[in-house]
Write an enzyme that holds these catalytic residues in place. Sequence first.
Site, PDB file in Angstrom:
ATOM      1  N   GLU A   8      16.449  55.467 127.448  1.00  0.00           N
ATOM      2  CA  GLU A   8      15.392  55.982 128.318  1.00  0.00           C
ATOM      3  C   GLU A   8      15.843  55.997 129.785  1.00  0.00           C
ATOM      4  O   GLU A   8      15.181  55.451 130.659  1.00  0.00           O
ATOM      5  CB  GLU A   8      14.099  55.174 128.127  1.00  0.00           C
TER       6      GLU A   8
ATOM      7  N   LYS B  48      18.917  46.307 128.331  1.00  0.00           N
ATOM      8  CA  LYS B  48      18.534  47.642 127.852  1.00  0.00           C
ATOM      9  C   LYS B  48      19.509  48.606 128.506  1.00  0.00           C
ATOM     10  O   LYS B  48      19.487  48.784 129.721  1.00  0.00           O
ATOM     11  CB  LYS B  48      17.102  47.941 128.269  1.00  0.00           C
TER      12      LYS B  48
ATOM     13  N   GLU C 252       0.721  47.826 122.759  1.00  0.00           N
ATOM     14  CA  GLU C 252       0.926  49.146 123.371  1.00  0.00           C
ATOM     15  C   GLU C 252       0.339  50.278 122.538  1.00  0.00           C
ATOM     16  O   GLU C 252      -0.379  51.136 123.061  1.00  0.00           O
ATOM     17  CB  GLU C 252       2.430  49.373 123.592  1.00  0.00           C
TER      18      GLU C 252
ATOM     19  N   ASP D  55       8.991  52.946 117.338  1.00  0.00           N
ATOM     20  CA  ASP D  55       8.565  52.200 118.508  1.00  0.00           C
ATOM     21  C   ASP D  55       7.212  51.513 118.311  1.00  0.00           C
ATOM     22  O   ASP D  55       6.211  51.986 118.853  1.00  0.00           O
ATOM     23  CB  ASP D  55       8.500  53.152 119.716  1.00  0.00           C
TER      24      ASP D  55
ATOM     25  N   GLU E 281      12.921  42.249 117.128  1.00  0.00           N
ATOM     26  CA  GLU E 281      11.987  42.360 118.263  1.00  0.00           C
ATOM     27  C   GLU E 281      10.637  42.890 117.796  1.00  0.00           C
ATOM     28  O   GLU E 281      10.539  43.974 117.222  1.00  0.00           O
ATOM     29  CB  GLU E 281      12.576  43.308 119.335  1.00  0.00           C
TER      30      GLU E 281
ATOM     31  N   GLU F 107      -5.689  50.906 111.882  1.00  0.00           N
ATOM     32  CA  GLU F 107      -4.850  51.940 111.267  1.00  0.00           C
ATOM     33  C   GLU F 107      -5.706  53.070 110.702  1.00  0.00           C
ATOM     34  O   GLU F 107      -5.370  54.249 110.833  1.00  0.00           O
ATOM     35  CB  GLU F 107      -4.013  51.313 110.146  1.00  0.00           C
TER      36      GLU F 107
HETATM   37  O1  GCW Z   1       7.751  51.289 123.798  1.00  0.00           O
HETATM   38  C1  GCW Z   1       8.522  51.874 124.775  1.00  0.00           C
HETATM   39  C2  GCW Z   1       7.680  51.708 125.984  1.00  0.00           C
HETATM   40  C3  GCW Z   1       8.454  51.556 127.261  1.00  0.00           C
HETATM   41  C4  GCW Z   1       9.477  50.453 127.056  1.00  0.00           C
HETATM   42  C5  GCW Z   1      10.406  50.858 125.929  1.00  0.00           C
HETATM   43  C6  GCW Z   1      11.425  49.773 125.597  1.00  0.00           C
HETATM   44  C7  GCW Z   1      10.252  48.796 128.585  1.00  0.00           C
HETATM   45  O2  GCW Z   1       6.763  52.771 126.037  1.00  0.00           O
HETATM   46  O3  GCW Z   1       7.538  51.240 128.263  1.00  0.00           O
HETATM   47  O4  GCW Z   1      10.188  50.142 128.217  1.00  0.00           O
HETATM   48  O5  GCW Z   1       9.676  51.088 124.767  1.00  0.00           O
HETATM   49  O6  GCW Z   1      11.193  49.057 124.626  1.00  0.00           O
HETATM   50  O7  GCW Z   1      12.417  49.658 126.249  1.00  0.00           O
END
Ligand code: GCW
Length: 696
Positions: A303, A299, A410, A382, A404, A528
Site C-alpha cells: 500500500e 510493513k 474495521e 483483509d 495476525e 455476517e
Molecule cells: O486493513 C487495511 C487497512 C489499512 C491498514 C492495512 C494494513 C495500517 O484498511 O488501514 O494499514 O490494512 O494492514 O497494513
Amino acid sequence: MNSTLYKAWLQYAPIEDRELAAAYSRQLGTIVVDQQQSRVANAAVQELKHACQSMLGIVPNITSEALNSSHLEVRIHVGAAAAAEGAAEGITEAMDRGRADTQLDPEGFTLVHSGQGQQEKLVLIGGSGKGILYGVFHLLRLLASHQPLTGLKVADQPVNRLRMINQWDNVDGTVERGYSGQSIFYENGRFTDNLERVRDYARLLASVGMNAISINNVNVHEIETRFITAEYLPTVAKVADIFREYGITLYLSINFAAPLHIGGVSTSDPLNEEVRQWWKDAADEIYDHIPDFGGFLVKADSEHRPGPFAYGRDHADGANMLAEALEPHGGLVIWRCFVYNCMQDWRDRSTDRARAAYDHFTPLDGRFKDNVLLQIKNGPMDFQVREPVSPLFGSMKETNQVLEFQVAQEYTGQQRHVCYLVPQWKEVLDFDTYADGAGSEVKKITNGSLHGMKYSGIAAVSNIGNDENWTGHTLAQANLYGFGRLIWNPELSSEGIAEEWTRLTFGNDESVVKTVCRMLMQSWPIYESYTSPLGVGWMITPHTHYGPDVDGYEYSRWGTYHFADRDGMGVDRTMATGTGYTAQYFEPNAALYDSLEDCPDELLLFFHHVPYSHMLKSGKTVIQHIYDTHFEGAEAAAGLLDAWTSLEGKVDPERFAQVAQRLADQAEHAKHWRDVINTYFYRKSGVPDDSGRIIY
Ligand code: GCW
C-alpha cells in the site's frame, strides 16, 4: 479514572457473600514473598494487594518471614522441577497439561492450596516474575468469579510464545482504523506526558497474558520514522519501562526508507553497505536506551510503503538486513506479508489479490535469518467478516510465522455493532492446513510445534483508544480480553471466554451472565447475516469501511470484487476456469474449495462465480439466501437490543445506557444494510423474494 467503564474487566467489585469473603480474606490476608523478588513479581503483588482492598476491604500484610498460620506464599522458581523440590503437593499431576512437564516454564506458574482452618496455605510459584504475574491474574479471575480456592491445584503456561498487540497509533493522536477515540500514547505530534493510562493498558494486557506490544502504526509517517533516533529514544524508553514492569516487551514499527529519509544516506537499498551500517548503528543506539527492546515490525512494499522492491531486491534481502542489525542484541524482525498489487485494473482477471502473499513469500522459504518472523493476516484478503484461512500457513516450513488478527473491528462494525470475534479466531486456529498431513492445524504453526520453529506466535491490531471505556463499545472489551485468553491457550472455548469476561466485567448475576454470553455468541453470525453474504466480502463504503456500498470497491484498483451482474455473482478462484488460487492449499483443502459441489456454503462466493439460482447445501438458492439472511439478520440485531434491555437495573446505569445506545444504533443500521443489499440484488437479478417481503 475510576468508572466501571474504565476499569473494564479489572473491576475488582466488592464481594458481598460474607462467608466467601471471609475465606478469601483468611487465605490472602498475609502474603509471604521470597527475598529476591523481581520487579514484575512486585507489580503482581501490588495488583493483588490493590484487588484485595477493593474486593475484600482488607490490606494484606506482605512479609518475607515464613509463617505457620494461613497465608499465600509467592515465589519464583527458576528452571528446576518444582515437584522435585516438594514445593507443593500434587504439583506434577497438576502440571500435566499443554506443553507442561515438570520443568516450570519461565512464563508458567503453579498455584496449589493445601491444609485447612488456620493452617491453610496457598503456594504460587512462578518460573520467573512473569509466571507470578500470570498466576496472580489467574487467582484474581477466580476471586472475581467467586470460585473457592480450597483444593485448588493449577499449573498453567502459555501455549504461544509471542503474544503481541499492534497499535496503529500515529503521533498526531489519531489511530488508523481506531474506533475508540484518540491515541492513549500520543497527542499533538508528541508522546503524551501522562502515562498513567498507558500503565493501566499494560495492566489490562498483562492480565490476559500478553507479552509484547508495538506502539506505533505500521504505516510509519514522518515524525514516527525518528522514533529510533536519540531524539525520541529517551521517551520511548520511558514507555518501555512501564510495559517492562508488566512483562511486556516493546517493539517499534519502522520505515524501511529511514536511511534515505533521516539518515543522510542516498539510498535504502538493503544490500548497500552504508545502509546496512546505518541500521546497525540505529540498533546499537536503541539498545543503549532500551536493553530489552523487542525489535521491529515492518510493513514494506505494501500500500505504497517503501520496501526492497524499489531496489530490485526481495523481502528476504530486506528482512535479513534488519535482522542482522538486531541479531547481536537478541532483537526480532516481524515482517508483514500483507503485500499485494493495490493498483489493479478491475478488468484484469488474471491478477488475484488473494494469491499475492503466497506468491510473494513461498519462493523465499528457507532464506530468512533465524530472528525473522513473517506476520501473516488470518485470511488472504483483509480481515473480512468471513474469509478462508490464508494458505501461507504451513506452506513455509523453514520460516518462523506469526498469525495476525484484527481486534479492531474495521470490517466488522467498527465497535458500533457488537461482533464478538473469538469464535472467528478459533475457527482459524483450528483450521487444518494439512501441511504435514491431517492434524496440521494453524494453532500448531503459531505455537511452533509443527515445524519446530524457534520463534512463532500471534499478534493482533488493537481496538483501544482514549474513550473512557477503552473500546468505544463496552462489549468490544470482550474482544481484547478474548484475544489474550485465546492465544494464551487456543483450547479454551469461545463460550468459556465470554463467560469469564462477563463475570469479571459485569459480576455474577446469573441472568446477566447468561444473557450477555448469549448476545456475544450470536453477534458474529448476526453481523455476517446482514452484511456480505457467502464469503464474498467487501461491499462496504470505500475508505471508511463502514456501512454498505455494494459497488463501492467494484470498479476500483484494490483487487476486491464480487463480479455481480444480472446472471450471478462471486469470484472464480478455481484451477480450471479461475485464478487458480485454490491450488495454493494443501490437499484435501484444495479439492474441497475447488469443487462447486463440496465448497462450504459460507465461502461459496469467495471461490466460485455462480448464477443466482445456484442451489446451496442449505436447500436455498443464492438469491433467496441473500434475502432471507438479510431480513433475519436485521431482526436478530433488534433482538440483541431487546435482550440487553431485559438487564436494566442489573447492570450499572452508566454501562447499561452506553451499550443500549450502541445496540439501538446497530439495529437501525442493520435495517439499512438489509435494504441496500436486498435492493441491489433484486434490481440486478430481477428475482423476487419467495416470501414477498418489502424490497425497495
Ligand atoms: O486493513 C487495511 C487497512 C489499512 C491498514 C492495512 C494494513 C495500517 O484498511 O488501514 O494499514 O490494512 O494492514 O497494513
